[in-house]
Design an enzyme around this catalytic site. Structure first.
Site, mmCIF file in Angstrom:
data_model
loop_
_atom_site.group_PDB
_atom_site.id
_atom_site.type_symbol
_atom_site.label_atom_id
_atom_site.label_comp_id
_atom_site.label_asym_id
_atom_site.label_seq_id
_atom_site.Cartn_x
_atom_site.Cartn_y
_atom_site.Cartn_z
ATOM 1 N N TYR A 160 0.852 -1.202 0.000
ATOM 2 C CA TYR A 160 0.000 0.000 0.000
ATOM 3 C C TYR A 160 0.886 1.250 0.000
ATOM 4 O O TYR A 160 0.649 2.187 -0.772
ATOM 5 C CB TYR A 160 -0.922 -0.017 1.232
ATOM 6 C CG TYR A 160 -1.859 1.163 1.309
ATOM 7 C CD1 TYR A 160 -3.001 1.228 0.519
ATOM 8 C CD2 TYR A 160 -1.615 2.231 2.184
ATOM 9 C CE1 TYR A 160 -3.866 2.313 0.577
ATOM 10 C CE2 TYR A 160 -2.479 3.320 2.248
ATOM 11 C CZ TYR A 160 -3.606 3.348 1.452
ATOM 12 O OH TYR A 160 -4.464 4.429 1.511
ATOM 13 N N LYS A 164 1.184 4.118 -2.889
ATOM 14 C CA LYS A 164 0.861 5.534 -2.636
ATOM 15 C C LYS A 164 2.078 6.438 -2.895
ATOM 16 O O LYS A 164 1.903 7.607 -3.235
ATOM 17 C CB LYS A 164 0.307 5.699 -1.219
ATOM 18 C CG LYS A 164 -1.093 5.102 -1.046
ATOM 19 C CD LYS A 164 -2.120 5.840 -1.918
ATOM 20 C CE LYS A 164 -3.525 5.295 -1.791
ATOM 21 N NZ LYS A 164 -4.501 6.041 -2.608
HETATM 22 N N1 NAD Z 1 -9.389 6.078 4.928
HETATM 23 C C1 NAD Z 1 -8.173 6.524 5.121
HETATM 24 O O1 NAD Z 1 -7.694 6.618 6.267
HETATM 25 C C2 NAD Z 1 -7.303 6.924 3.948
HETATM 26 C C3 NAD Z 1 -6.117 7.596 4.228
HETATM 27 C C4 NAD Z 1 -5.304 7.997 3.174
HETATM 28 C C5 NAD Z 1 -5.683 7.744 1.867
HETATM 29 N N2 NAD Z 1 -6.842 7.079 1.634
HETATM 30 C C6 NAD Z 1 -7.180 6.838 0.238
HETATM 31 O O2 NAD Z 1 -8.407 7.485 -0.057
HETATM 32 C C7 NAD Z 1 -9.088 6.788 -1.100
HETATM 33 C C8 NAD Z 1 -10.503 6.463 -0.646
HETATM 34 O O3 NAD Z 1 -10.398 5.696 0.549
HETATM 35 P P1 NAD Z 1 -11.654 5.395 1.488
HETATM 36 O O4 NAD Z 1 -11.144 5.381 2.876
HETATM 37 O O5 NAD Z 1 -12.795 6.253 1.117
HETATM 38 O O6 NAD Z 1 -11.902 3.878 1.044
HETATM 39 P P2 NAD Z 1 -13.238 3.019 0.921
HETATM 40 O O7 NAD Z 1 -12.780 1.601 0.906
HETATM 41 O O8 NAD Z 1 -14.236 3.440 1.937
HETATM 42 O O9 NAD Z 1 -13.776 3.422 -0.540
HETATM 43 C C9 NAD Z 1 -13.046 3.061 -1.686
HETATM 44 C C10 NAD Z 1 -14.003 2.936 -2.843
HETATM 45 O O10 NAD Z 1 -13.216 2.572 -3.993
HETATM 46 C C11 NAD Z 1 -13.921 1.587 -4.718
HETATM 47 N N3 NAD Z 1 -12.995 0.764 -5.509
HETATM 48 C C12 NAD Z 1 -12.130 -0.184 -5.069
HETATM 49 N N4 NAD Z 1 -11.490 -0.750 -6.103
HETATM 50 C C13 NAD Z 1 -11.959 -0.157 -7.219
HETATM 51 C C14 NAD Z 1 -11.674 -0.321 -8.605
HETATM 52 N N5 NAD Z 1 -10.803 -1.245 -9.044
HETATM 53 N N6 NAD Z 1 -12.320 0.472 -9.479
HETATM 54 C C15 NAD Z 1 -13.229 1.391 -9.057
HETATM 55 N N7 NAD Z 1 -13.550 1.579 -7.758
HETATM 56 C C16 NAD Z 1 -12.912 0.813 -6.856
HETATM 57 C C17 NAD Z 1 -14.643 0.759 -3.642
HETATM 58 O O11 NAD Z 1 -15.730 0.027 -4.180
HETATM 59 C C18 NAD Z 1 -15.049 1.851 -2.659
HETATM 60 O O12 NAD Z 1 -16.338 2.353 -2.936
HETATM 61 C C19 NAD Z 1 -8.216 5.562 -1.404
HETATM 62 O O13 NAD Z 1 -7.372 5.835 -2.491
HETATM 63 C C20 NAD Z 1 -7.413 5.396 -0.133
HETATM 64 O O14 NAD Z 1 -6.211 4.705 -0.373
HETATM 65 C C21 NAD Z 1 -7.675 6.668 2.633
#
Ligand code: NAD
Length: 265
Positions: A160, A164
């Site tokens: 991961y 990133k």
């Molecule tokens: N939650 C955190 O703490 C956090 C921190 C830093 C970065 N992020 C990043 O933010 C973004 C959103 O994270 P989140 O926490 O909302 O995650 P989440 O898992 O709640 O939502 C992610 C969404 O992406 C969709 N998805 C997954 N694979 C996919 C694909 N191949 N094609 C299209 N859609 C796809 C899923 O169905 C889901 O609806 C991600 O890139 C994650 O890495 C999250």
């Protein structure tokens, strides 16, 4: 008049979590928004729930089922959104996945799954959005979702973190390549945001013995946040709407940290 009134935006991973919040905030400030997700049914449901927000903001709302790792699906989604909105001004490459494993246990399958969605998915999303923006003329904005894991390697989530860090370099390379077309590429890096992704990460970390009870991993991981709490998706959207707006026109190649002061880089 909202900061993004009349701007046509596409957000991946918009069925839930950060992506959903980004998309809703854009709608609130007058944008046309396509909620795109691999879970097409949920994206459609969320888009339908947002019909009133769209009509208050003055924009249009639609949804699309897309797997961001599949170029033909990405192309099709962009074509349909451009058709519905007339053009694409802003593309958020936000869909992402995590699947924690102890460093020594990381498999090729685990690496490829995560790198495919978080790395290749962002590359394809940038390329196809840029092709549309170049064809229509007038520039555009691409906004990528990075992470604190783009700035530090953390234990139990090595692929991961690698994926990133890739988002940062793709943002920089894309900014350099696409500047001649007046396309800016920026990113934002959330810290710990309370979404379903973290619930899954919490479960996975318990499954591999890295934590003992629900919530423990999140508590320990986020104990050094200067703001004293984890984020909600709403903490992210002031910045993401700014990155979609003309107010950020002179920014490109940069990642904005939105982590409550967790990683001071
Ligand atoms: N939650 C955190 O703490 C956090 C921190 C830093 C970065 N992020 C990043 O933010 C973004 C959103 O994270 P989140 O926490 O909302 O995650 P989440 O898992 O709640 O939502 C992610 C969404 O992406 C969709 N998805 C997954 N694979 C996919 C694909 N191949 N094609 C299209 N859609 C796809 C899923 O169905 C889901 O609806 C991600 O890139 C994650 O890495 C999250």
């Amino acid at each position: 008049m909202g900061r993004v009134s009349g701007r046509a935006c596409l957000v991946t991973g918009a069925a839930q979590g950060i992506g959903r919040a980004i998309a809703e905030a854009l709608l609130e400030e007058g944008a046309d928004v396509c909620f795109a997700d691999i879970n097409g049914e949920k994206a459609a449901h969320v888009a339908a729930e947002n019909a009133e927000r769209a009509s208050t903001g003055g924009g249009k709302v639609m949804s699309a089922k897309v797997d961001v790792t599949q170029r033909n699906e990405v192309r099709d989604m962009i074509a349909r959104a451009a058709d519905a909105f007339g053009r694409i001004d802003v593309k958020f490459n936000n869909a992402g996945v995590n699947r924690p494993m102890n460093f020594l246990d990381v498999t090729e399958e685990n690496w490829r799954f995560i790198m495919d969605v978080n790395g290749l998915g962002v590359l394809i999303g940038m390329q196809e959005a840029a092709r549309q923006m170049i064809a229509q003329g007038g520039g555009g904005k691409i906004v990528n979702t990075a992470s604190i894991a783009s700035r530090q390697g953390f234990d139990n989530v090595a692929p991961y973190c690698a994926s990133k860090w890739a988002v940062v370099s793709l943002t920089q390379s894309g900014a350099r390549d696409l500047a001649r077309h007046d396309i800016t590429v920026t990113g934002f890096a959330p810290g710990v945001v309370a979404t379903e992704m973290w619930e899954e990460v919490d479960r996975d970390l318990m499954a591999i013995g890295a934590s003992e009870r629900p919530g423990q991993a999140m508590e320990e991981f986020s104990s050094e946040i200067l703001k004293g709490r984890v984020a909600t998706p709403a903490d992210i959207t002031g910045t993401t709407t700014f990155l979609a707006s003309r107010d950020s026109d002179y920014m490109t190649g940069q990642i904005v940290m939105i982590d409550g002061g967790m990683t001071l880089v």
